[in-house]
Design a protein around this motif. Structure first.
Motif, PDB file in Angstrom:
ATOM      1  N   GLY A 263       0.829  -1.202   0.000  1.00 35.69           N
ATOM      2  CA  GLY A 263       0.000   0.000   0.000  1.00 35.69           C
ATOM      3  C   GLY A 263       0.858   1.243   0.000  1.00 35.69           C
TER       4      GLY A 263
ATOM      5  N   TYR B 141      -5.229   6.232   5.413  1.00 39.19           N
ATOM      6  CA  TYR B 141      -5.945   5.076   4.864  1.00 39.19           C
ATOM      7  C   TYR B 141      -6.275   4.036   5.938  1.00 39.19           C
TER       8      TYR B 141
ATOM      9  N   ALA C 259      -5.021  -7.924  -0.790  1.00 35.90           N
ATOM     10  CA  ALA C 259      -5.205  -7.154   0.440  1.00 35.90           C
ATOM     11  C   ALA C 259      -6.151  -7.917   1.358  1.00 35.90           C
TER      12      ALA C 259
ATOM     13  N   LEU D 134      -8.671  -7.955   4.343  1.00 37.80           N
ATOM     14  CA  LEU D 134      -9.561  -6.898   4.825  1.00 37.80           C
ATOM     15  C   LEU D 134      -9.380  -6.588   6.303  1.00 37.80           C
TER      16      LEU D 134
ATOM     17  N   LEU E  60      -5.045  -1.610   3.483  1.00 38.84           N
ATOM     18  CA  LEU E  60      -6.409  -1.900   3.062  1.00 38.84           C
ATOM     19  C   LEU E  60      -6.567  -1.571   1.576  1.00 38.84           C
ATOM     20  N   PRO E  61      -7.649  -2.011   0.950  1.00 38.59           N
ATOM     21  CA  PRO E  61      -7.793  -1.808  -0.501  1.00 38.59           C
ATOM     22  C   PRO E  61      -7.595  -0.380  -0.986  1.00 38.59           C
ATOM     23  N   ASN E  62      -8.038   0.636  -0.219  1.00 45.08           N
ATOM     24  CA  ASN E  62      -7.845   2.008  -0.688  1.00 45.08           C
ATOM     25  C   ASN E  62      -6.369   2.394  -0.697  1.00 45.08           C
ATOM     26  N   SER E  63      -5.616   1.924   0.290  1.00 46.23           N
ATOM     27  CA  SER E  63      -4.175   2.164   0.329  1.00 46.23           C
ATOM     28  C   SER E  63      -3.475   1.411  -0.796  1.00 46.23           C
ATOM     29  N   ARG E  64      -3.878   0.171  -0.995  1.00 46.96           N
ATOM     30  CA  ARG E  64      -3.309  -0.622  -2.087  1.00 46.96           C
ATOM     31  C   ARG E  64      -3.503   0.077  -3.426  1.00 46.96           C
ATOM     32  N   HIS E  65      -4.728   0.537  -3.698  1.00 44.90           N
ATOM     33  CA  HIS E  65      -5.007   1.178  -4.983  1.00 44.90           C
ATOM     34  C   HIS E  65      -4.209   2.464  -5.141  1.00 44.90           C
TER      35      HIS E  65
ATOM     36  N   TYR F 224      -6.753  -7.118  -8.705  1.00 38.51           N
ATOM     37  CA  TYR F 224      -6.933  -6.807  -7.291  1.00 38.51           C
ATOM     38  C   TYR F 224      -7.713  -7.931  -6.635  1.00 38.51           C
TER      39      TYR F 224
ATOM     40  N   ASN G  13      -9.202  -9.188  -2.895  1.00 34.86           N
ATOM     41  CA  ASN G  13      -9.491  -8.947  -1.481  1.00 34.86           C
ATOM     42  C   ASN G  13      -9.785 -10.281  -0.801  1.00 34.86           C
TER      43      ASN G  13
END
Length: 296
Positions: free
Chosen positions: A144, A150, A230, A232, A238-243, A256, A258
């Motif tokens: 991430g 995040y 990622a 959860l 977390l997914p927002n940090s990964r993206h 991606y 999860n």
């Protein structure tokens, strides 16, 4: 009942090795090899401050299923650290630019295709390498952007305290970050600490550093297929940090994924559980994907 993959398991050998980073720095690693000819290579690119021994179980698992696996310590970490860390000069980016690039070059000598398994920083590092085109695919876990914004509130406050209250006096006294004293990993060179702390203050991490403007184009040049996982319950990625980070691999074929701990029979995964004992069902998915890519 054993899975089809587990039924093919074989005896393995592990051997300590040393090899040069692309700037000549000597790195320490371990090769895990199956008895028979390996079907392909896997390099494990570690998280920040995590010694290579942590990935031993995964490496043994993959070797038993026919892969030749390399674990290694970045410069300044574990067996690749100098006798005294105080005064050791380096850039945090050296781990990708020179160390992982050197690991890729070293494993390419074996002739087979090479896959990369990255953990946290290890997934960031691919875009820093000079030879990323030699990697068939990367599976990364917990990668991430590092920005505390995040994270869930409790973790955000914990990180704030560590960066701003706990770490500064420790570094001032020691001349490096004595992370091992907090049971958080290997001690970190002071330059790694300073750069990491600075970059984690920005939602886009080091891509916002005006001194590193070339990184956006550099990461966009990577075309390696990437499987970015990622959990959860991984508050650090977390997914927002990964993206926020992985979007910079703009030309890569990005997948991606999860996951939730209970789907793998685990109580929790967090940021470190991807490679702990009990995560074998997750590792099976990785090896299964690599097997599919080899015959595609």
């Amino acid at each position: 009942m054993p899975t089809d993959l587990e039924q093919t398991a074989q005896e393995i050998h592990s051997t300590p090795v040393s090899f040069p980073a692309t700037d000549g720095y000597t790195l320490s690693g371990v090769e895990y090899r199956p008895n028979s000819a390996a079907k392909a290579n896997i390099i494990i690119s570690s998280a920040t401050g995590v010694p290579q021994q942590f990935y031993r179980r995964f490496a043994e698992y993959a070797a038993k299923l026919g892969y030749q696996v390399l674990t290694f310590d970045y410069r300044g970490i574990g067996r690749s650290a100098p006798s005294k860390l105080k005064g050791f000069k380096m850039s945090y980016l050296d781990w990708g630019r020179y160390d992982l690039s050197g690991a890729i070059a070293y494993m390419q000598q074996h002739g087979q295709e090479t896959f990369l398994v990255g953990h946290s920083y290890g997934g960031q590092a691919l875009g820093l390498t000079s030879n990323h085109d030699q990697i068939r695919a990367m599976y990364c876990f917990g990668t991430g952007a590092g920005w505390h914004g995040y994270m869930p509130f409790k973790e955000k406050m914990k990180v704030h305290v560590m960066w701003n209250i706990v770490f500064p006096p420790m570094v001032a006294i020691k001349g490096y970050l004595p992370w091992s004293k907090l049971n958080m990993g290997a001690d970190l060179p002071v330059d790694v600490y300073k750069q990491w702390r600075r970059w984690c203050k920005n939602p886009t991490y080091f891509f916002a550093d005006p001194e590193l403007s070339e990184l956006t184009q550099q990461y966009a040049a990577v075309q390696t297929p990437i499987y970015a996982v990622a959990a959860l319950d991984d508050d650090w990625a977390l997914p927002n940090s990964r993206h926020a980070f992985m979007q910079h691999y703009a030309q890569a074929s990005m997948h991606y994924i999860n996951i939730e701990a209970q789907d793998y029979g685990l109580k929790q995964i967090g940021h470190m559980g991807y490679f702990r004992k009990g995560a074998e069902p997750l590792w099976q998915e990785v090896i299964g994907r690599f097997d599919e890519l080899l015959v595609a």
